[in-house]
Motif scaffolding. Structure first.
Motif, PDB file in Angstrom:
ATOM      1  N   SER A 260       2.878  -4.879 -36.809  1.00  0.00           N
ATOM      2  CA  SER A 260       3.935  -4.354 -35.925  1.00  0.00           C
ATOM      3  C   SER A 260       3.447  -4.543 -34.496  1.00  0.00           C
ATOM      4  CB  SER A 260       4.186  -2.876 -36.216  1.00  0.00           C
ATOM      5  OG  SER A 260       4.721  -2.736 -37.511  1.00  0.00           O
ATOM      6  N   LEU A 261       3.882  -5.620 -33.879  1.00  0.00           N
ATOM      7  CA  LEU A 261       3.325  -6.001 -32.574  1.00  0.00           C
ATOM      8  C   LEU A 261       4.306  -5.712 -31.449  1.00  0.00           C
ATOM      9  CD1 LEU A 261       1.759  -9.438 -33.627  1.00  0.00           C
ATOM     10  CD2 LEU A 261       0.538  -7.276 -33.228  1.00  0.00           C
ATOM     11  N   SER A 262       3.773  -5.170 -30.373  1.00  0.00           N
ATOM     12  CA  SER A 262       4.548  -4.957 -29.149  1.00  0.00           C
ATOM     13  C   SER A 262       3.972  -5.854 -28.062  1.00  0.00           C
ATOM     14  CB  SER A 262       4.447  -3.503 -28.689  1.00  0.00           C
ATOM     15  OG  SER A 262       4.991  -2.645 -29.660  1.00  0.00           O
ATOM     16  N   SER A 263       4.795  -6.165 -27.069  1.00  0.00           N
ATOM     17  CA  SER A 263       4.321  -6.937 -25.915  1.00  0.00           C
ATOM     18  C   SER A 263       3.984  -5.966 -24.784  1.00  0.00           C
ATOM     19  CB  SER A 263       5.404  -7.911 -25.452  1.00  0.00           C
ATOM     20  OG  SER A 263       5.058  -8.464 -24.202  1.00  0.00           O
ATOM     21  N   VAL A 264       2.855  -6.201 -24.127  1.00  0.00           N
ATOM     22  CA  VAL A 264       2.470  -5.371 -22.981  1.00  0.00           C
ATOM     23  C   VAL A 264       3.520  -5.478 -21.875  1.00  0.00           C
ATOM     24  CG1 VAL A 264       0.827  -5.303 -21.036  1.00  0.00           C
ATOM     25  CG2 VAL A 264      -0.009  -5.323 -23.411  1.00  0.00           C
ATOM     26  N   TYR A 265       4.050  -6.686 -21.686  1.00  0.00           N
ATOM     27  CA  TYR A 265       5.018  -6.924 -20.603  1.00  0.00           C
ATOM     28  C   TYR A 265       6.442  -6.921 -21.148  1.00  0.00           C
ATOM     29  CZ  TYR A 265       1.120  -7.853 -17.535  1.00  0.00           C
ATOM     30  OH  TYR A 265      -0.027  -7.705 -16.792  1.00  0.00           O
ATOM     31  N   SER A 266       7.402  -6.580 -20.271  1.00  0.00           N
ATOM     32  CA  SER A 266       8.801  -6.536 -20.708  1.00  0.00           C
ATOM     33  C   SER A 266       9.558  -7.792 -20.276  1.00  0.00           C
ATOM     34  CB  SER A 266       9.484  -5.286 -20.165  1.00  0.00           C
ATOM     35  OG  SER A 266       9.322  -5.232 -18.767  1.00  0.00           O
ATOM     36  N   HIS A 267       8.926  -8.659 -19.439  1.00  0.00           N
ATOM     37  CA  HIS A 267       9.411 -10.003 -19.086  1.00  0.00           C
ATOM     38  C   HIS A 267      10.544 -10.036 -18.059  1.00  0.00           C
ATOM     39  CE1 HIS A 267       6.861 -10.633 -22.441  1.00  0.00           C
ATOM     40  NE2 HIS A 267       7.755 -10.282 -23.330  1.00  0.00           N
ATOM     41  N   TYR A 268      11.106  -8.875 -17.733  1.00  0.00           N
ATOM     42  CA  TYR A 268      12.137  -8.799 -16.695  1.00  0.00           C
ATOM     43  C   TYR A 268      11.868  -7.560 -15.852  1.00  0.00           C
ATOM     44  CZ  TYR A 268      14.488 -12.191 -19.633  1.00  0.00           C
ATOM     45  OH  TYR A 268      14.767 -13.317 -20.354  1.00  0.00           O
ATOM     46  N   PHE A 269      12.133  -7.657 -14.555  1.00  0.00           N
ATOM     47  CA  PHE A 269      11.964  -6.485 -13.702  1.00  0.00           C
ATOM     48  C   PHE A 269      13.131  -5.526 -13.942  1.00  0.00           C
ATOM     49  CE2 PHE A 269       9.158  -9.527 -11.795  1.00  0.00           C
ATOM     50  CZ  PHE A 269       8.067  -8.746 -11.442  1.00  0.00           C
ATOM     51  N   PRO A 270      12.822  -4.248 -14.265  1.00  0.00           N
ATOM     52  CA  PRO A 270      13.875  -3.327 -14.704  1.00  0.00           C
ATOM     53  C   PRO A 270      14.977  -3.111 -13.663  1.00  0.00           C
ATOM     54  CG  PRO A 270      11.766  -2.185 -14.391  1.00  0.00           C
ATOM     55  CD  PRO A 270      11.492  -3.647 -14.322  1.00  0.00           C
TER      56      PRO A 270
END
Length: 375
Positions: free
Chosen positions: A281-291
């Motif tokens: 179950s892997l998550s990415s540290v980054y969300s790839h877009y500025f919120p």
């Protein structure tokens, strides 16, 4: 930290990507002190470096990092390419349990004719008065070629199979996992989604669409089912297969080697579908877009493109995924993401003339994450 530091040989072989740069900033004698300064400044406990050139590693990179308290492990690419992946860790923080290099080139499999590699370490945190789980840290640099998604997915499956083997604990669970690297794939692409979601139905998927690097219609051959041949020894669940060899009494000379091989292939072929899976179950540290703006983050920027291709994935803390239906809780480690170093937009980077520049000496930015390990 995950950081593609741009091998000098590759820079010189692809000089068309760096026409925007002042010549001075492209020299290794200028770049390496800058890269070292960044590493010192961020002071990570674990470094995953890509495009580490072998001669520079031996003469400068390794000695410099060792003087900063790091223990370094290195896997060079196979073939004639003189760079590779390094994982370096503070020996004050971890002891080394195992080193597991992964070569994606296989002489016996025509599909796997590229020289990319991965490296998987098992580390034991040095924590006084506590029984800490080991941590599995993996680093890779997948094939660049945007039109060969079949090779990229197979390389990824080989890395995941090795991680599965290394991170497997006696009680059947997996220890916490961090996977870093340059995946040469963009956020939201099928390859990226497979890492994050643990499943991919690739039926009808064009090999040029796997990584999302190009929007053009080139390379539109459809992925074959299965993508890789049975003799790779890796299942559609991205784990090493136990060979299904029929038990043969020594006296039974009728069942020849050829028949054994036939039996194995038949057993495997019956099970093949177009569904790839993995059980992390892997998550990415980054969300790839500025919120606030929805503008994409970029991890690499040169004359041809500015995109995200570098990632830090980690096995999320049990609580983080317990709410997801069907989540394999038993296989999840105890990592809690506390902080990350901000990335930039393409516009931000062109205000300082792109990458590399006077201060940032690779065509990639470093990724940095701070985790808490739950005991």
């Amino acid at each position: 930290m995950s950081y593609n530091i741009l091998s000098q040989d590759l820079l010189e072989d692809n000089s068309h990507l760096y026409r925007h740069c002042r010549r001075l900033v492209l020299h290794w004698s200028f770049r390496f002190p800058n890269i070292l300064k960044e590493i010192k400044h961020f002071d990570a406990d674990v470094l995953c470096l890509q495009e580490v050139q072998e001669d520079h590693y031996g003469t400068e990179i390794r000695p410099s990092l060792e003087s900063l308290g790091y223990h370094c492990e290195y896997k060079m690419r196979t073939g004639k390419k003189p760079d590779g992946c390094a994982i370096c860790f503070k020996h004050s923080k971890f002891s080394l349990l195992s080193v597991n290099p992964v070569e994606f080139y296989r002489r016996d499999i025509p599909l796997l004719d590229r020289d990319n590699v991965g490296l998987v370490l098992l580390l034991q945190p040095k924590i006084p008065c506590a029984a800490s789980p080991a941590i599995c840290v993996a680093n890779t640099h997948l094939l660049y070629n945007p039109r060969r998604g079949d090779i990229k997915l197979t390389q990824l499956a080989m890395l995941l199979a090795e991680i599965s083997s290394v991170a497997h604990q006696k009680d059947g669970s997996c220890c916490p996992i961090v996977i870093c690297g340059d995946f040469n794939s963009v956020p939201g692409s099928p390859l990226y989604s497979f890492i994050k979601e643990g499943k991919l139905n690739y039926e009808g998927l064009a090999i040029g669409k796997v990584s999302g690097q190009e929007q053009s219609s080139r390379g539109q051959r459809i992925l074959s089912i299965p993508i890789w041949p049975p003799n790779l020894g890796i299942s559609q669940n991205c784990v090493y297969e136990v060979q299904q060899v029929p038990k043969v009494e020594k006296t039974d000379s009728d069942l020849t080697q050829t028949e054994l091989k036939k039996t194995e292939v038949v057993v495997t072929a019956e099970k093949v579908s177009s569904n790839l899976q993995h059980h992390f179950s892997l998550s990415s540290v980054y969300s790839h877009y500025f919120p606030d703006t929805g503008i994409p983050e970029v991890t690499t920027c040169h004359s041809r493109s500015a995109i995200t291709v570098d990632y830090i994935f980690y096995s999320a803390e049990k609580e983080d995924i317990a709410r997801l239906p069907g989540a394999e809780v038993a296989l999840v480690g105890g990592l809690k993401l506390l902080a990350r170093l901000s990335l930039l937009t393409e516009q931000d980077l062109w205000t300082v003339n792109g990458l590399p520049n006077e201060n940032n000496s690779s065509d990639h930015l470093p990724l940095l994450a701070k985790f808490r390990l739950e005991l």
